[in-house]
Enzyme design. Structure first.
Site, mmCIF file in Angstrom:
data_model
loop_
_atom_site.group_PDB
_atom_site.id
_atom_site.type_symbol
_atom_site.label_atom_id
_atom_site.label_comp_id
_atom_site.label_asym_id
_atom_site.label_seq_id
_atom_site.Cartn_x
_atom_site.Cartn_y
_atom_site.Cartn_z
ATOM 1 N N ASP A 186 -26.199 -4.890 79.711
ATOM 2 C CA ASP A 186 -25.353 -5.810 80.444
ATOM 3 C C ASP A 186 -25.030 -5.158 81.795
ATOM 4 O O ASP A 186 -24.355 -4.140 81.845
ATOM 5 C CB ASP A 186 -24.089 -6.002 79.591
ATOM 6 C CG ASP A 186 -22.991 -6.727 80.343
ATOM 7 O OD1 ASP A 186 -23.323 -7.620 81.133
ATOM 8 O OD2 ASP A 186 -21.813 -6.381 80.124
ATOM 9 N N ASN A 243 -18.277 5.150 85.056
ATOM 10 C CA ASN A 243 -19.706 4.823 85.054
ATOM 11 C C ASN A 243 -19.930 3.393 84.572
ATOM 12 O O ASN A 243 -20.804 2.683 85.055
ATOM 13 C CB ASN A 243 -20.473 5.780 84.142
ATOM 14 C CG ASN A 243 -20.882 7.054 84.855
ATOM 15 O OD1 ASN A 243 -22.044 7.241 85.187
ATOM 16 N ND2 ASN A 243 -19.941 7.948 85.096
ATOM 17 N N GLY A 274 -27.254 2.728 80.535
ATOM 18 C CA GLY A 274 -26.724 1.383 80.695
ATOM 19 C C GLY A 274 -25.747 1.120 79.567
ATOM 20 O O GLY A 274 -25.619 1.930 78.640
ATOM 21 N N TYR A 275 -25.072 -0.023 79.648
ATOM 22 C CA TYR A 275 -24.002 -0.326 78.700
ATOM 23 C C TYR A 275 -24.307 -1.566 77.883
ATOM 24 O O TYR A 275 -24.676 -2.609 78.431
ATOM 25 C CB TYR A 275 -22.667 -0.482 79.462
ATOM 26 C CG TYR A 275 -22.233 0.859 79.998
ATOM 27 C CD1 TYR A 275 -21.423 1.685 79.233
ATOM 28 C CD2 TYR A 275 -22.718 1.346 81.204
ATOM 29 C CE1 TYR A 275 -21.086 2.957 79.670
ATOM 30 C CE2 TYR A 275 -22.385 2.613 81.654
ATOM 31 C CZ TYR A 275 -21.566 3.406 80.878
ATOM 32 O OH TYR A 275 -21.249 4.671 81.302
ATOM 33 N N LEU A 276 -24.145 -1.438 76.556
ATOM 34 C CA LEU A 276 -24.244 -2.593 75.660
ATOM 35 C C LEU A 276 -22.883 -3.271 75.592
ATOM 36 O O LEU A 276 -22.790 -4.449 75.279
ATOM 37 C CB LEU A 276 -24.659 -2.141 74.263
ATOM 38 C CG LEU A 276 -25.977 -1.382 74.203
ATOM 39 C CD1 LEU A 276 -26.302 -1.009 72.761
ATOM 40 C CD2 LEU A 276 -27.100 -2.233 74.780
#
Lengths: 151, 151
Positions: free
Chosen positions: B82, B144, B29-31
């Site tokens: 997020d 991604n 996942g992405y911060l």
């Protein structure tokens, strides 16, 4: 993960300097200013760190910090940082059993001086040192991640 | 810092499976989805990583990656990420002297299959394997960091 419980105050005089036990030079910038996941690159003297912080819940906040190579941190500060790079001196100031951190900013808000104390619980009581002024805990204007950012 | 030079393609058949040398389970996942500084948390089998990537310059991109404790990565994925968490299988597929990575997504874009090859220079030539379709290098729909994000 550590849990950060901090209260933050403005500083009204320089009496912290005579009792400070150290002073570090800090240069830092943000890869993400997202309030849900702040990502900070920091040089502290000759060490450097990548730090992830979660959203504030009252005065508590999740924090994860990793030491990274100095060259990596310098490259990220030069190439990736979103917004102003913060430059400050941090004084470590023991007072009445607690350790205060007093930050003197030289950039972007030259002249701003802010003090923080880390607590072990949200309702911990502590003595107020003579250099402490108005409390600004939770005030976004004094988040490091918001200093110098155009509103 | 490493420099990432990659080309990305859609995949048109499953012939990669018979020549794959390994298959890893990746959850990420992405911060930060900021295109200037993407910050990713990834679990890869029993290891985990925090990865910072700079903006794409053509097919080149700066990348810094740090191994972090598995518990840290899991907490960040649960608490800070997020947007959607990506779940995929990554096949490592050697072909004609190059190593391809074929990603089969199960979430959020179930059924999407994408292949990437890492190059040592932007103009390096290489043989195209029989499972490769249309090139999508630089197409943000296949980043991604953008999968499953509401536009």
């Amino acid at each position: 993960m550590s849990k950060e419980i901090e209260r933050k105050f403005l500083v009204v005089n320089q009496s912290y300097k005579s009792i400070a036990t150290s002073c570090d030079h800090i240069v830092q910038g943000y890869l993400s200013r997202n309030v849900d996941a702040t990502v900070r690159v920091r040089l502290r003297n000759d060490k450097s760190f990548l730090t992830v912080k979660g959203r504030n819940h009252g005065i508590e906040r999740d924090e994860w910090e990793y030491a990274i190579p100095l060259d990596d941190a310098r490259s990220m500060l030069q190439r990736l940082v979103d917004g102003p790079v913060i430059d400050k001196q941090r004084y470590i100031v023991p007072y009445s059993g607690k350790v205060w951190e007093v930050d003197e900013f030289s950039s972007p808000d030259a002249g701003l001086v802010v003090a923080e104390v880390e607590l072990s619980s949200v309702d911990e009581e502590f003595d107020i040192p003579p250099f402490i002024g108005e409390e600004v805990t939770g005030d976004p204007r004094y988040y490091n991640s918001m200093l110098g950012v155009k509103k």
